[in-house]
Scaffold this active site. Structure first.
Site, PDB file in Angstrom:
ATOM      1  CG  HIS A   1     -21.823  -4.106 -23.424  1.00  0.00           C
ATOM      2  ND1 HIS A   1     -20.374  -3.809 -23.513  1.00  0.00           N
ATOM      3  CD2 HIS A   1     -21.821  -4.273 -21.565  1.00  0.00           C
ATOM      4  CE1 HIS A   1     -19.202  -4.732 -22.039  1.00  0.00           C
ATOM      5  NE2 HIS A   1     -20.107  -4.722 -21.464  1.00  0.00           N
TER       6      HIS A   1
ATOM      7  CG  HIS B   1     -22.339  -0.398 -20.339  1.00  0.00           C
ATOM      8  ND1 HIS B   1     -22.975   0.571 -19.445  1.00  0.00           N
ATOM      9  CD2 HIS B   1     -23.434  -1.239 -20.447  1.00  0.00           C
ATOM     10  CE1 HIS B   1     -24.155   0.256 -19.247  1.00  0.00           C
ATOM     11  NE2 HIS B   1     -24.332  -0.233 -19.564  1.00  0.00           N
TER      12      HIS B   1
ATOM     13  N   GLY C   1     -17.053   5.453 -19.894  1.00  0.00           N
ATOM     14  CA  GLY C   1     -17.619   4.026 -19.626  1.00  0.00           C
ATOM     15  C   GLY C   1     -17.500   3.509 -17.821  1.00  0.00           C
ATOM     16  N   PRO C   2     -16.683   4.634 -17.541  1.00  0.00           N
ATOM     17  CG  PRO C   2     -14.346   5.534 -16.648  1.00  0.00           C
ATOM     18  CD  PRO C   2     -15.485   5.228 -17.914  1.00  0.00           C
TER      19      PRO C   2
ATOM     20  CG  ASP D   1     -30.704  -0.080 -13.649  1.00  0.00           C
ATOM     21  OD1 ASP D   1     -32.121   1.087 -13.243  1.00  0.00           O
ATOM     22  OD2 ASP D   1     -31.751  -0.043 -15.189  1.00  0.00           O
ATOM     23  N   GLY D   2     -26.517   1.676 -14.058  1.00  0.00           N
ATOM     24  CA  GLY D   2     -25.509   1.876 -13.259  1.00  0.00           C
ATOM     25  C   GLY D   2     -24.637   3.243 -12.547  1.00  0.00           C
TER      26      GLY D   2
ATOM     27  CG  ASN E   1     -32.167  -1.022 -18.506  1.00  0.00           C
ATOM     28  OD1 ASN E   1     -32.209  -2.011 -17.330  1.00  0.00           O
ATOM     29  ND2 ASN E   1     -31.657  -1.291 -19.406  1.00  0.00           N
TER      30      ASN E   1
ATOM     31  CB  ILE F   1     -31.982  -5.617 -16.194  1.00  0.00           C
ATOM     32  CG1 ILE F   1     -33.420  -6.404 -16.683  1.00  0.00           C
ATOM     33  CG2 ILE F   1     -31.008  -6.450 -16.651  1.00  0.00           C
ATOM     34  CD1 ILE F   1     -32.773  -7.301 -15.612  1.00  0.00           C
TER      35      ILE F   1
ATOM     36  CG  HIS G   1     -24.917  -5.729 -18.919  1.00  0.00           C
ATOM     37  ND1 HIS G   1     -25.452  -4.537 -18.220  1.00  0.00           N
ATOM     38  CD2 HIS G   1     -23.691  -6.437 -18.863  1.00  0.00           C
ATOM     39  CE1 HIS G   1     -24.013  -4.106 -18.758  1.00  0.00           C
ATOM     40  NE2 HIS G   1     -22.992  -4.947 -18.856  1.00  0.00           N
TER      41      HIS G   1
ATOM     42  CD  GLU H   1     -13.387  16.040  -1.546  1.00  0.00           C
ATOM     43  OE1 GLU H   1     -14.428  14.679  -1.983  1.00  0.00           O
ATOM     44  OE2 GLU H   1     -13.486  16.667  -0.354  1.00  0.00           O
TER      45      GLU H   1
ATOM     46  CG  HIS I   1      -6.773  15.584   7.727  1.00  0.00           C
ATOM     47  ND1 HIS I   1      -8.114  15.369   8.333  1.00  0.00           N
ATOM     48  CD2 HIS I   1      -8.331  16.759   6.707  1.00  0.00           C
ATOM     49  CE1 HIS I   1      -9.236  15.415   7.959  1.00  0.00           C
ATOM     50  NE2 HIS I   1      -9.048  16.475   7.432  1.00  0.00           N
TER      51      HIS I   1
END
Ligand SMILES: Cc1ncc(C[n+]2csc(CCOP(=O)(O)OP(=O)(O)O)c2C)c(N)n1
Ligand SMILES: [Mg+2]
Length: 661
Positions: A30, A70, A118-119, A159-160, A189, A191, A264, A411, A473
């Site tokens: 990336h 990334h 990464g996540p 942004d993510g 950015n 994007i 990207h 959580e 529950h």
């Protein structure tokens, strides 16, 4: 001065070129955000961040987390330029087997990487945890004139990260907690992968953060190092609020494809990399070549960066002399000093009927008297999860020394924040919620497991025993889900002594998170439970020459005990195995496992109020499982257990059927 300015610009350009070259060579990666945020991060690392590349573990270093994982080449380029030990060879190995430059940054693998990211959103939330850990330790250990902990936590998010819900949870809490040492850069950015962010993300992030209670700063041009520097100073100056610096950048800046979404996540292409060299005026044509004057300039910079730690070392030495007791306690925190819990009889004292959520609360409070550094809480469920450290206060802006955390109903962020606390060091984080909501924290739990962080997850209300609240529950598939995750120890104790064993594992042996899965309802205390539970599975009651084996965990051990007695009345010899932790049982020797579950006894019946899947590993083709493979229902717990077939009679019946089959 102007020469330095040129060399600083050369360093920024080096990040862009090294990124473009590495992604091109790997044929994957990336480049976009790394190129767009190059100036921002260089300005921070070179002129504001307090760090010493020669000691990436320095206690009072500023933390930097690349939440947008990334853009790993941005971090690797910085770690190379600032001489953290990464070499050009490492960059050439970007994304290759066994390299020190994996696709996304991995903590514990590459020096200087503070957190695996990464996540999206996890990194920012871990940063909030780090800032909380810092505030807590500073409040407990700093003394007038001795600011042992006075660093900042910096995060770079894209942004993510801003779109992910976990970020909102963590950011909201950070403002409530007035974490003034937390500074987030938002690489704005406009994007993301599918193109212009307008297609899915039109909110005003600045207004949103202002509404949380953050200081919001703007930099209109992400290449304006002076403006960036001013914003960083302003962010640092606000002690009372976390700050977000919203920086307008161009994705893929410097390349002919700048501003385009395709920068990207794919190589720019050979021609475009060559064009990039021309556009930014890079002096060397050969891939990965770095001008010698930049190398020596950076070496000087790294040298001078070491001075901050040198003065801090002096301060710390004086502190140890002036406050020996406090320094000793801090040393115990940092070394995770552990008393011998196996030899501590009181720790194992339990009697009568108690829910394991209750025995867990007892353990936590006993531990609080033995350990200086428990730090944790619940997602607004402390009275139910029994996780309050009774003698400690609450971690709040007026009392950062408090060891109990109000995570609020968050959580997702709670798990990530706990990871941040664990990464920070010196503390033992725990967090808690209802077991069924472990789904909401699973992203963070997976990161605990990936980073092998010993976070303690207290997960209560572990089955249909919840009763009237009904299927929303009542966890069913959750044990199977967590047991399938690498590096996680799931521990579902049957009584107080097995709960104590779970804590011993979590604190003493764990190389990853431990999930304590606990009941809402009362359970008996068994005579023969105890440290043997640390083996994960063990014979609780035996019979001479057993004809069958009963296996159970947690609340269902009671049923198995009753069934064994009923079978004995009919002259049937059953062995009873308590199996609180399959993961720990798997770690035992083959000989031990064979002694508990001998190959030649093939009639095996497992009982657990959850998905049956995990137990087939132990009962085999000739065995049987009494589990729950549908959703629960709303009714009093007793009714539910009866309706779902969890009675001594049904278990006995199933055992007889099995024997006669
Ligand atoms: C939780 C999560 N969901 C999805 C992804 C896949 N993903 C990686 S980057 C990205 C887009 C991120 O956009 P942005 O942060 O703006 O990065 P930029 O395109 O500017 O480099 C997505 C969806 C991910 N890494 N993590
Ligand atoms: Mg973006």
């Amino acid at each position: 001065m102007s020469e330095n300015k040129n060399l600083d610009q050369l360093a920024v350009d080096a990040i862009r070129i090294l990124t473009a070259d590495s992604v091109q060579k790997a044929k994957s990666g990336h480049p976009g955000m790394a190129m767009g945020s190059a100036a921002l991060t260089y300005e921070l690392w070179a002129n504001h961040m307090q760090h010493n590349p020669k000691d990436p573990q320095w206690l009072n270093r500023d933390r930097f987390i690349l939440s947008a994982g990334h853009a790993s080449m941005l971090l690797y380029s910085l770690l190379y330029l600032f001489d953290y030990g990464l070499t050009i060879e490492d960059l050439k190995q970007f994304r290759q087997w066994d390299s020190r430059t994996p696709g996304h940054p991995e903590h514990g693998h590459t020096p200087g990487v503070e957190a695996t990211t990464g996540p999206l959103g996890q990194g920012l939330s871990m940063g909030v945890g780090m800032a909380m850990a810092q505030a807590h330790l500073a409040s407990r250990f700093n003394q007038p004139g001795y600011d042992i902990f006075d660093h900042y936590v910096y995060i770079l998010a894209g942004d993510g990260c801003m779109m992910e819900g976990i970020t909102s949870e963590a950011s909201s809490l950070a403002a409530t907690l007035k974490l003034g040492r937390l500074i987030v850069f938002y690489d704005d950015n406009e994007i993301s992968i599918e193109g212009d962010t307008d297609v899915a993300f039109t909110e005003d992030v600045g207004q949103r953060y202002a509404a949380y209670g953050w200081q919001v700063l703007h930099v209109a041009d992400g290449n304006d190092k002076a403006a960036l520097g001013r914003a960083i100073k302003e962010a640092k100056a606000d002690d009372n609020r976390p700050s977000i610096i919203i920086v307008k950048t161009d994705i893929g800046y410097g390349s002919p494809l700048a501003g385009q979404a395709k920068t990207h996540g794919e190589p720019l292409g050979e021609d475009n990399v060559a064009r990039t060299r021309e556009l930014i005026g890079w002096p060397l044509a050969e891939p990965f070549a770095v001008p010698a004057e930049l190398t020596s300039y950076m070496a000087e910079k790294v040298q001078s960066l070491g001075q901050a730690q040198a003065s801090w070392d002096e301060l710390y030495k004086d502190y140890q002399e002036a406050f020996p007791q406090m320094a000793a306690e801090l040393a115990d925190c940092l070394s995770q000093k552990m008393p011998d819990l196996l030899a501590n009889e009181e720790f194992w004292q339990f009697s009568g009927a108690q829910a394991t959520r209750g025995t867990s609360g007892v353990c936590l409070n006993r531990l609080d008297k033995l350990l200086p550094n428990l730090f944790g809480g619940s997602a607004d469920l402390a009275p139910s999860t029994k996780t309050e450290l009774i003698e400690q206060g609450w971690f709040q802006p007026h009392n950062y020394a408090g060891k109990n955390i109000h995570f609020g109903v968050r959580e997702h962020a709670m798990a990530a924040i706990s990871n941040g606390i664990a990464l920070y060091g010196g503390l033992r984080p725990f967090c808690a919620t209802f077991f069924v909501f472990s789904d909401y924290l699973k992203g963070g739990l997976r990161m605990s497991a990936l980073m092998q962080l010993p976070v303690i997850y207290v997960l209560t209300h572990d089955s249909i025993g919840v009763g009237e609240d009904g299927p929303t529950h009542e966890p069913v598939e959750h044990l199977a889900a967590l047991r399938s995750m690498p590096n996680v120890t799931v521990f579902r104790p049957a009584d107080g002594k097995e709960t104590a064993a779970a804590y011993v594992h979590a604190l003493q042996n764990a190389q990853g998170p431990t999930c304590l899965v606990l009941t809402r309802q009362n359970l008996p205390t068994y005579e023969n439970t105890g440290p043997a539970a640390l083996k994960g599975g063990y014979i609780l009651e035996d019979a001479a020459d057993p004809q069958l084996i009963l296996l159970a965990a947690g609340s269902e051990l009671e049923l198995a005990v009753a069934a064994k007695a009923k079978l004995a009345e009919q002259g049937i010899r059953a062995r009873l195995v308590s199996m609180p932790s399959m993961e720990l049982f798997e770690k035992q020797s083959d000989a031990y496992k064979e002694s508990v579950l001998p190959r030649n006894i093939r009639k095996r019946l497992a009982v657990e109020a959850g998905a049956s899947m995990p137990w087939y590993r132990y009962v085999g083709l000739d065995g049987k499982v009494i589990g729950i493979d549908r959703f629960g229902a709303s009714a009093p717990a007793g009714t539910l257990f009866r309706e779902f077939g969890f009675t001594p009679e049904k278990v006995t019946e199933a055992a007889l059927e099995l024997l006669n089959s």
